[in-house]
Design an enzyme around this catalytic site. Structure first.
Site, mmCIF file in Angstrom:
data_model
loop_
_atom_site.group_PDB
_atom_site.id
_atom_site.type_symbol
_atom_site.label_atom_id
_atom_site.label_comp_id
_atom_site.label_asym_id
_atom_site.label_seq_id
_atom_site.Cartn_x
_atom_site.Cartn_y
_atom_site.Cartn_z
ATOM 1 N N SER A 1 0.707 -1.238 0.177
ATOM 2 C CA SER A 1 -0.046 0.051 -0.065
ATOM 3 C C SER A 1 0.880 1.270 0.086
ATOM 4 C CB SER A 1 -0.897 -0.139 1.249
ATOM 5 O OG SER A 1 -1.944 0.838 1.278
ATOM 6 N N HIS B 1 -2.003 -1.273 -4.656
ATOM 7 C CA HIS B 1 -3.578 -1.455 -4.861
ATOM 8 C C HIS B 1 -3.879 0.258 -4.769
ATOM 9 C CE1 HIS B 1 -4.517 -1.574 -0.402
ATOM 10 N NE2 HIS B 1 -3.790 -0.433 -0.580
#
Length: 287
Positions: A82, A110
Protein backbone atom coordinates in the site's frame (compact mmCIF):
# COMPACT_ATOMS: atom_id res chain seq x y z
CA UNK A 1 19.08 7.24 18.42
CA UNK A 2 15.39 8.17 18.24
CA UNK A 3 12.87 5.45 19.07
CA UNK A 4 9.15 5.59 18.29
CA UNK A 5 6.71 2.71 18.58
CA UNK A 6 6.66 2.38 14.76
CA UNK A 7 10.14 3.48 13.78
CA UNK A 8 13.76 3.83 14.89
CA UNK A 9 16.07 6.57 13.65
CA UNK A 10 19.77 7.12 14.10
CA UNK A 11 22.26 9.43 12.45
CA UNK A 12 25.97 10.13 12.23
CA UNK A 13 28.47 11.64 9.78
CA UNK A 14 25.69 13.40 7.83
CA UNK A 15 23.87 10.12 7.28
CA UNK A 16 20.51 9.13 8.72
CA UNK A 17 18.98 5.68 8.96
CA UNK A 18 15.27 5.13 9.57
CA UNK A 19 13.65 1.76 10.23
CA UNK A 20 9.86 1.78 9.84
CA UNK A 21 8.34 -1.40 11.25
CA UNK A 22 4.57 -1.31 11.42
CA UNK A 23 1.76 0.95 10.30
CA UNK A 24 2.46 4.21 8.51
CA UNK A 25 0.36 5.98 11.10
CA UNK A 26 0.62 9.41 12.66
CA UNK A 27 4.42 9.45 12.61
CA UNK A 28 5.33 12.03 9.96
CA UNK A 29 5.66 14.87 12.47
CA UNK A 30 7.96 12.86 14.72
CA UNK A 31 10.08 11.70 11.78
CA UNK A 32 10.45 15.30 10.57
CA UNK A 33 11.42 16.52 14.04
CA UNK A 34 13.92 13.72 14.58
CA UNK A 35 15.39 14.15 11.11
CA UNK A 36 15.80 17.90 11.63
CA UNK A 37 17.66 17.25 14.87
CA UNK A 38 20.50 15.65 12.86
CA UNK A 39 21.05 18.84 10.86
CA UNK A 40 22.09 18.61 7.21
CA UNK A 41 22.31 15.04 5.94
CA UNK A 42 23.79 13.80 2.67
CA UNK A 43 22.19 10.36 2.73
CA UNK A 44 19.00 8.88 4.15
CA UNK A 45 18.74 5.10 4.26
CA UNK A 46 15.32 3.90 5.30
CA UNK A 47 14.08 0.36 5.85
CA UNK A 48 10.39 -0.52 5.56
CA UNK A 49 8.39 -3.51 6.76
CA UNK A 50 4.77 -2.37 6.71
CA UNK A 51 1.31 -3.30 5.48
CA UNK A 52 0.67 0.39 4.81
CA UNK A 53 -1.35 3.05 6.58
CA UNK A 54 -2.52 6.60 6.00
CA UNK A 55 -1.90 7.99 2.51
CA UNK A 56 -1.48 11.53 3.85
CA UNK A 57 1.22 10.37 6.28
CA UNK A 58 3.05 8.50 3.54
CA UNK A 59 2.98 11.52 1.23
CA UNK A 60 4.22 13.79 4.03
CA UNK A 61 7.10 11.48 4.98
CA UNK A 62 8.06 11.23 1.30
CA UNK A 63 8.01 15.01 0.85
CA UNK A 64 10.06 15.59 4.00
CA UNK A 65 12.85 13.18 3.11
CA UNK A 66 12.92 14.26 -0.55
CA UNK A 67 13.12 17.93 0.46
CA UNK A 68 16.31 17.30 2.44
CA UNK A 69 18.09 16.96 -0.90
CA UNK A 70 19.90 13.91 0.45
CA UNK A 71 20.59 10.76 -1.52
CA UNK A 72 17.79 8.31 -0.73
CA UNK A 73 18.26 4.57 -0.31
CA UNK A 74 15.14 2.57 0.52
CA UNK A 75 15.24 -1.04 1.70
CA UNK A 76 12.20 -3.30 1.60
CA UNK A 77 11.91 -6.06 4.18
CA UNK A 78 9.18 -8.61 4.85
CA UNK A 79 5.98 -7.09 3.44
CA UNK A 80 5.91 -3.64 1.87
CA UNK A 81 2.34 -2.84 0.90
CA UNK A 82 0.00 0.00 0.00
CA UNK A 83 1.40 3.44 0.92
CA UNK A 84 4.55 1.72 2.23
CA UNK A 85 5.20 0.46 -1.32
CA UNK A 86 4.92 4.05 -2.54
CA UNK A 87 7.54 5.10 0.02
CA UNK A 88 9.78 2.26 -1.12
CA UNK A 89 9.99 3.40 -4.75
CA UNK A 90 10.37 7.18 -4.38
CA UNK A 91 14.20 7.35 -4.56
CA UNK A 92 15.08 9.14 -7.80
CA UNK A 93 17.60 7.25 -9.95
CA UNK A 94 18.62 10.50 -11.63
CA UNK A 95 19.75 11.84 -8.25
CA UNK A 96 21.59 8.69 -7.22
CA UNK A 97 18.63 7.23 -5.35
CA UNK A 98 18.45 3.46 -4.93
CA UNK A 99 15.73 0.97 -4.08
CA UNK A 100 16.80 -2.25 -2.38
CA UNK A 101 14.73 -5.23 -1.33
CA UNK A 102 15.61 -8.42 0.48
CA UNK A 103 15.02 -11.51 -1.64
CA UNK A 104 12.08 -12.68 0.49
CA UNK A 105 10.34 -9.29 0.41
CA UNK A 106 6.80 -9.05 -0.98
CA UNK A 107 5.74 -5.72 -2.48
CA UNK A 108 2.08 -4.87 -3.02
CA UNK A 109 0.38 -1.99 -4.84
CA UNK A 110 -3.35 -1.34 -4.84
CA UNK A 111 -5.75 1.52 -5.33
CA UNK A 112 -6.35 3.82 -2.37
CA UNK A 113 -9.53 3.37 -0.40
CA UNK A 114 -11.54 5.70 1.78
CA UNK A 115 -15.00 6.54 2.93
CA UNK A 116 -17.39 9.43 3.32
CA UNK A 117 -20.81 10.14 4.74
CA UNK A 118 -23.16 12.79 3.50
CA UNK A 119 -24.91 14.05 0.41
CA UNK A 120 -24.18 12.89 -3.14
CA UNK A 121 -21.96 15.89 -3.91
CA UNK A 122 -19.67 15.04 -1.00
CA UNK A 123 -19.47 11.38 -2.01
CA UNK A 124 -18.54 12.35 -5.58
CA UNK A 125 -15.81 14.64 -4.24
CA UNK A 126 -14.40 11.78 -2.17
CA UNK A 127 -14.34 9.52 -5.24
CA UNK A 128 -12.56 12.24 -7.24
CA UNK A 129 -9.97 12.62 -4.48
CA UNK A 130 -9.28 8.87 -4.47
CA UNK A 131 -8.72 8.92 -8.23
CA UNK A 132 -6.24 11.79 -7.87
CA UNK A 133 -4.33 9.82 -5.23
CA UNK A 134 -4.38 6.84 -7.57
CA UNK A 135 -2.84 9.00 -10.32
CA UNK A 136 0.00 10.05 -8.00
CA UNK A 137 0.77 6.41 -7.25
CA UNK A 138 0.63 5.37 -10.91
CA UNK A 139 2.86 8.26 -11.98
CA UNK A 140 5.40 7.35 -9.30
CA UNK A 141 5.48 3.75 -10.51
CA UNK A 142 5.87 4.92 -14.13
CA UNK A 143 9.06 6.82 -13.23
CA UNK A 144 10.73 3.47 -12.62
CA UNK A 145 8.78 0.83 -14.51
CA UNK A 146 9.99 -0.69 -17.74
CA UNK A 147 8.18 -2.96 -20.17
CA UNK A 148 4.64 -1.96 -19.18
CA UNK A 149 2.37 0.82 -20.39
CA UNK A 150 0.62 3.21 -18.04
CA UNK A 151 -2.73 1.53 -18.67
CA UNK A 152 -1.24 -1.90 -17.98
CA UNK A 153 0.17 -0.64 -14.70
CA UNK A 154 -3.14 0.99 -13.80
CA UNK A 155 -4.97 -2.30 -14.37
CA UNK A 156 -2.47 -4.31 -12.30
CA UNK A 157 -2.76 -1.85 -9.43
CA UNK A 158 -6.56 -1.94 -9.66
CA UNK A 159 -6.42 -5.75 -9.42
CA UNK A 160 -4.04 -5.56 -6.39
CA UNK A 161 -0.51 -6.22 -7.57
CA UNK A 162 1.85 -8.48 -5.61
CA UNK A 163 5.52 -8.71 -6.60
CA UNK A 164 8.53 -10.58 -5.29
CA UNK A 165 11.77 -8.64 -4.97
CA UNK A 166 13.17 -10.29 -8.10
CA UNK A 167 10.01 -9.59 -10.09
CA UNK A 168 10.14 -5.95 -9.01
CA UNK A 169 13.80 -5.75 -10.03
CA UNK A 170 13.05 -7.18 -13.47
CA UNK A 171 10.52 -4.37 -13.97
CA UNK A 172 12.88 -1.65 -12.73
CA UNK A 173 11.02 -0.91 -9.50
CA UNK A 174 13.90 -2.31 -7.43
CA UNK A 175 17.57 -1.65 -8.17
CA UNK A 176 19.17 -4.31 -6.01
CA UNK A 177 17.97 -7.56 -4.44
CA UNK A 178 19.75 -8.29 -1.18
CA UNK A 179 20.39 -12.00 -1.07
CA UNK A 180 21.03 -14.02 2.06
CA UNK A 181 24.53 -13.73 3.44
CA UNK A 182 26.39 -17.01 3.17
CA UNK A 183 28.78 -17.35 6.08
CA UNK A 184 31.94 -19.31 5.44
CA UNK A 185 33.14 -21.92 7.86
CA UNK A 186 35.36 -20.26 10.47
CA UNK A 187 39.07 -20.44 9.73
CA UNK A 188 39.98 -20.28 13.39
CA UNK A 189 42.01 -23.27 14.55
CA UNK A 190 39.74 -24.96 17.05
CA UNK A 191 42.03 -27.85 17.95
CA UNK A 192 42.11 -28.38 21.68
CA UNK A 193 45.42 -29.13 23.37
CA UNK A 194 44.72 -31.10 26.52
CA UNK A 195 47.56 -32.20 28.82
CA UNK A 196 47.73 -35.93 29.41
CA UNK A 197 47.47 -35.54 33.16
CA UNK A 198 44.22 -33.64 32.66
CA UNK A 199 42.67 -36.86 31.42
CA UNK A 200 43.09 -38.26 34.89
CA UNK A 201 41.09 -35.41 36.38
CA UNK A 202 37.35 -34.79 36.11
CA UNK A 203 36.80 -33.07 32.74
CA UNK A 204 33.17 -32.11 32.25
CA UNK A 205 30.24 -33.44 34.22
CA UNK A 206 32.71 -35.53 36.26
CA UNK A 207 33.96 -37.34 33.17
CA UNK A 208 37.10 -39.43 33.55
CA UNK A 209 39.17 -40.73 30.71
CA UNK A 210 39.40 -44.35 31.75
CA UNK A 211 36.60 -45.54 34.03
CA UNK A 212 37.21 -48.92 35.58
CA UNK A 213 34.68 -51.39 36.89
CA UNK A 214 34.78 -51.85 40.61
CA UNK A 215 33.81 -55.46 40.12
CA UNK A 216 34.50 -57.52 37.07
CA UNK A 217 31.40 -58.95 35.53
CA UNK A 218 29.26 -55.98 36.60
CA UNK A 219 27.70 -54.15 33.65
CA UNK A 220 28.94 -50.58 33.54
CA UNK A 221 27.00 -47.67 32.03
CA UNK A 222 27.97 -46.94 28.45
CA UNK A 223 28.42 -43.78 26.44
CA UNK A 224 26.41 -43.44 23.25
CA UNK A 225 29.57 -44.38 21.36
CA UNK A 226 29.63 -47.72 23.16
CA UNK A 227 32.50 -47.12 25.59
CA UNK A 228 32.07 -47.85 29.28
CA UNK A 229 31.77 -44.83 31.55
CA UNK A 230 31.73 -44.37 35.30
CA UNK A 231 28.49 -44.20 37.23
CA UNK A 232 26.95 -40.72 36.98
CA UNK A 233 28.88 -39.71 33.85
CA UNK A 234 27.01 -38.58 30.74
CA UNK A 235 29.63 -39.52 28.18
CA UNK A 236 33.18 -40.70 27.73
CA UNK A 237 36.16 -38.36 27.63
CA UNK A 238 36.57 -38.54 23.85
CA UNK A 239 32.91 -37.70 23.24
CA UNK A 240 33.11 -34.83 25.73
CA UNK A 241 36.09 -33.38 23.85
CA UNK A 242 34.23 -33.78 20.57
CA UNK A 243 31.19 -32.01 22.03
CA UNK A 244 33.35 -29.14 23.29
CA UNK A 245 34.88 -28.74 19.82
CA UNK A 246 31.48 -28.73 18.13
CA UNK A 247 30.12 -26.13 20.57
CA UNK A 248 33.19 -23.95 20.09
CA UNK A 249 32.88 -24.24 16.31
CA UNK A 250 29.17 -23.35 16.41
CA UNK A 251 29.86 -20.35 18.66
CA UNK A 252 32.57 -19.10 16.31
CA UNK A 253 30.33 -19.51 13.28
CA UNK A 254 27.54 -17.63 15.05
CA UNK A 255 29.97 -14.84 16.01
CA UNK A 256 31.09 -14.39 12.40
CA UNK A 257 27.51 -14.50 11.12
CA UNK A 258 26.40 -11.84 13.62
CA UNK A 259 29.33 -9.61 12.66
CA UNK A 260 28.48 -9.90 8.96
CA UNK A 261 24.76 -9.24 9.40
CA UNK A 262 25.07 -6.31 11.82
CA UNK A 263 28.07 -4.63 10.18
CA UNK A 264 26.71 -4.93 6.64
CA UNK A 265 23.35 -3.56 7.77
CA UNK A 266 25.30 -0.55 9.09
CA UNK A 267 27.24 -0.21 5.80
CA UNK A 268 30.61 -0.83 7.45
CA UNK A 269 33.55 -1.65 5.21
CA UNK A 270 34.82 -5.16 4.46
CA UNK A 271 38.16 -4.14 5.95
CA UNK A 272 36.52 -3.28 9.28
CA UNK A 273 34.48 -6.50 9.22
CA UNK A 274 37.56 -8.65 8.56
CA UNK A 275 39.53 -6.94 11.33
CA UNK A 276 36.68 -7.51 13.77
CA UNK A 277 36.47 -11.19 12.79
CA UNK A 278 40.24 -11.62 13.18
CA UNK A 279 40.18 -9.94 16.60
CA UNK A 280 38.04 -12.72 18.03
CA UNK A 281 35.66 -10.15 19.52
CA UNK A 282 31.89 -9.93 19.14
CA UNK A 283 30.02 -6.85 17.94
CA UNK A 284 28.84 -6.23 21.50
CA UNK A 285 32.42 -6.16 22.80
CA UNK A 286 33.24 -3.39 20.30
CA UNK A 287 30.19 -1.28 21.11
Amino acid sequence: MKINKNYIMKGSNKRAKISIYGDVGMISGDIKKDLDSFGDVNEIHYQINSYGGYVSEGFTIADDIINTGAKLISEGMGIVASIAAYLLIIPDKNKGGEVWAHENTIIMFHNPSGGAWGEAKLLRAEADALEKIEDILINTIMKRIKGLTKEEVRQKVADTWYLTAKEAKALGLVDKVLEKIEVEEPKTDLKMIIPENFKRIAFTNNIHAEPKSANKGVDMPKCKCGKEIAEGQEMCFECAVKKEKEEAKAAEKNRIQNINVICRASNLSDEFINKLIDSGKTVEQCS
